[in-house]
Design a protein around this motif. Structure first.
Motif, mmCIF file in Angstrom:
data_model
loop_
_atom_site.group_PDB
_atom_site.id
_atom_site.type_symbol
_atom_site.label_atom_id
_atom_site.label_comp_id
_atom_site.label_asym_id
_atom_site.label_seq_id
_atom_site.Cartn_x
_atom_site.Cartn_y
_atom_site.Cartn_z
ATOM 1 N N VAL A 44 0.853 -1.178 0.000
ATOM 2 C CA VAL A 44 0.000 0.000 0.000
ATOM 3 C C VAL A 44 0.895 1.235 0.000
ATOM 4 C CG1 VAL A 44 -1.812 1.261 1.211
ATOM 5 C CG2 VAL A 44 -1.741 -1.244 1.334
ATOM 6 N N GLY A 45 0.618 2.153 -0.911
ATOM 7 C CA GLY A 45 1.396 3.382 -0.995
ATOM 8 C C GLY A 45 0.632 4.428 -1.775
ATOM 9 N N PRO A 46 1.308 5.506 -2.115
ATOM 10 C CA PRO A 46 0.642 6.600 -2.838
ATOM 11 C C PRO A 46 0.023 6.183 -4.166
ATOM 12 C CG PRO A 46 2.751 7.319 -1.987
ATOM 13 C CD PRO A 46 2.674 5.830 -1.764
ATOM 14 N N ARG A 47 0.551 5.133 -4.782
ATOM 15 C CA ARG A 47 0.000 4.677 -6.066
ATOM 16 C C ARG A 47 -1.224 3.785 -5.896
ATOM 17 N NH1 ARG A 47 4.978 3.302 -10.103
ATOM 18 N NH2 ARG A 47 6.108 5.261 -9.826
ATOM 19 N N GLY A 48 -1.545 3.418 -4.654
ATOM 20 C CA GLY A 48 -2.714 2.572 -4.407
ATOM 21 C C GLY A 48 -2.339 1.285 -3.704
ATOM 22 N N VAL A 49 -3.190 0.298 -3.877
ATOM 23 C CA VAL A 49 -3.036 -0.999 -3.236
ATOM 24 C C VAL A 49 -2.681 -2.029 -4.300
ATOM 25 C CG1 VAL A 49 -4.210 -2.799 -1.912
ATOM 26 C CG2 VAL A 49 -4.706 -0.388 -1.449
ATOM 27 N N VAL A 50 -1.644 -2.808 -4.029
ATOM 28 C CA VAL A 50 -1.208 -3.848 -4.948
ATOM 29 C C VAL A 50 -1.183 -5.174 -4.198
ATOM 30 C CG1 VAL A 50 0.672 -4.678 -6.419
ATOM 31 C CG2 VAL A 50 0.225 -2.220 -6.233
ATOM 32 N N CYS A 51 -1.812 -6.173 -4.790
ATOM 33 C CA CYS A 51 -1.766 -7.526 -4.218
ATOM 34 C C CYS A 51 -0.661 -8.289 -4.929
ATOM 35 C CB CYS A 51 -3.102 -8.236 -4.414
ATOM 36 S SG CYS A 51 -4.462 -7.397 -3.588
ATOM 37 N N GLY A 52 0.283 -8.792 -4.167
ATOM 38 C CA GLY A 52 1.412 -9.494 -4.759
ATOM 39 C C GLY A 52 1.424 -10.968 -4.418
ATOM 40 N N ARG A 53 2.035 -11.740 -5.274
ATOM 41 C CA ARG A 53 2.235 -13.171 -5.038
ATOM 42 C C ARG A 53 3.727 -13.424 -4.932
ATOM 43 N NH1 ARG A 53 -1.731 -15.902 -3.758
ATOM 44 N NH2 ARG A 53 -0.509 -17.781 -4.052
ATOM 45 N N ASN A 54 4.100 -14.227 -4.002
ATOM 46 C CA ASN A 54 5.495 -14.612 -3.838
ATOM 47 C C ASN A 54 5.753 -15.783 -4.789
ATOM 48 O OD1 ASN A 54 8.044 -15.264 -2.972
ATOM 49 N ND2 ASN A 54 7.564 -15.079 -0.803
ATOM 50 N N ASP A 55 5.950 -15.438 -6.053
ATOM 51 C CA ASP A 55 6.083 -16.438 -7.103
ATOM 52 C C ASP A 55 7.296 -16.127 -7.977
ATOM 53 O OD1 ASP A 55 5.245 -14.220 -8.562
ATOM 54 O OD2 ASP A 55 3.318 -15.086 -9.140
ATOM 55 N N GLY A 56 7.399 -16.786 -9.088
ATOM 56 C CA GLY A 56 8.528 -16.581 -9.991
ATOM 57 C C GLY A 56 8.628 -15.157 -10.506
ATOM 58 N N ALA A 57 7.497 -14.543 -10.815
ATOM 59 C CA ALA A 57 7.514 -13.159 -11.314
ATOM 60 C C ALA A 57 8.049 -12.212 -10.237
ATOM 61 C CB ALA A 57 6.117 -12.737 -11.753
ATOM 62 N N PHE A 58 7.667 -12.440 -8.987
ATOM 63 C CA PHE A 58 8.171 -11.628 -7.880
ATOM 64 C C PHE A 58 9.686 -11.803 -7.755
ATOM 65 C CE2 PHE A 58 8.946 -11.393 -3.139
ATOM 66 C CZ PHE A 58 8.856 -10.022 -3.032
ATOM 67 N N ARG A 59 10.136 -13.041 -7.828
ATOM 68 C CA ARG A 59 11.570 -13.317 -7.728
ATOM 69 C C ARG A 59 12.352 -12.658 -8.874
ATOM 70 N NH1 ARG A 59 9.243 -17.060 -4.754
ATOM 71 N NH2 ARG A 59 10.397 -18.137 -3.101
ATOM 72 N N GLU A 60 11.753 -12.626 -10.063
ATOM 73 C CA GLU A 60 12.405 -11.968 -11.201
ATOM 74 C C GLU A 60 12.549 -10.469 -10.976
ATOM 75 O OE1 GLU A 60 10.498 -12.865 -14.920
ATOM 76 O OE2 GLU A 60 10.630 -15.029 -14.565
ATOM 77 N N GLN A 61 11.619 -9.853 -10.251
ATOM 78 C CA GLN A 61 11.645 -8.411 -10.015
ATOM 79 C C GLN A 61 12.618 -7.993 -8.918
ATOM 80 O OE1 GLN A 61 10.292 -5.942 -11.847
ATOM 81 N NE2 GLN A 61 9.938 -7.683 -13.194
ATOM 82 N N ILE A 62 12.959 -8.885 -8.017
ATOM 83 C CA ILE A 62 13.814 -8.525 -6.880
ATOM 84 C C ILE A 62 15.142 -7.912 -7.324
ATOM 85 C CG2 ILE A 62 15.139 -9.499 -4.941
ATOM 86 C CD1 ILE A 62 12.641 -11.306 -4.411
ATOM 87 N N PRO A 63 15.886 -8.539 -8.228
ATOM 88 C CA PRO A 63 17.151 -7.912 -8.656
ATOM 89 C C PRO A 63 16.941 -6.544 -9.308
ATOM 90 C CG PRO A 63 17.074 -10.195 -9.374
ATOM 91 C CD PRO A 63 15.709 -9.856 -8.847
ATOM 92 N N HIS A 64 15.829 -6.365 -10.007
ATOM 93 C CA HIS A 64 15.541 -5.081 -10.658
ATOM 94 C C HIS A 64 15.288 -3.990 -9.620
ATOM 95 C CE1 HIS A 64 15.420 -6.928 -14.609
ATOM 96 N NE2 HIS A 64 14.629 -7.859 -14.116
#
Length: 157
Positions: A44-64
């Motif tokens: 939750v932040g100024p851009r709104g509410v985001v629901c995330g999944r701890n999945d492969g896509a999340f893991r791909e974003q961590i280094p970025h």
């Protein structure tokens, strides 16, 4: 082990992961970073509410995410303050004051910001299931570390 000590150690390790990932020779431990989060979580932040999944896509974003911080000159991220508050048996709200040191284009200083984490104590340790951030991007823009709002910003806690 005392639950407050467990939470303090959890955030000490989380900050250590940031430190290693922001080093001159970055060491990003994707699994350890992802392991700090529940299977699903809410940002939750100024851009709104985001629901995330701890999945492969999340893991791909961590280094970025870490690369973004390095790219705008962030050289370290440390816990300045930590205030845990028990919500009920097994759930805590933890207000973390972060201090980010930057060095970019001959300018250096620190950026202070706060994140409110919601943590569940599980058999495998604390897990972040939600977090609320302030307008960190506005402060980064004010300091000249981030350009126009469409440049994008950090994602993740």
């Amino acid at each position: 082990m005392d639950e407050i000590v467990l939470i303090e150690r959890f955030f000490d390790e989380y900050a250590s992961q940031f430190a290693r990932a922001l080093a001159d020779t970055p060491e990003v431990d994707v699994e350890a970073t992802a392991g700090a989060f529940a299977d699903c979580f809410v940002e939750v932040g100024p851009r709104g509410v985001v629901c995330g999944r701890n999945d492969g896509a999340f893991r791909e974003q961590i280094p970025h995410g870490f690369a973004f911080y390095r790219g705008i000159g962030i050289r370290s991220m440390t816990v300045a303050t930590l205030a845990p508050s028990q919500l009920d048996a097994g759930h805590w709200g933890v207000r973390v004051g972060w201090s980010a040191a930057y060095d970019l284009g001959g300018r250096s200083g620190t950026v202070e910001f706060e994140v409110l984490y919601f943590v569940q104590l599980t058999g495998s340790g604390p897990k972040i299931f939600a977090y609320i951030t302030g307008d960190e991007e506005a402060e980064l823009r004010r300091l000249g570390l981030l350009g126009a709002p469409d440049q994008g910003g950090p994602s993740g806690g």
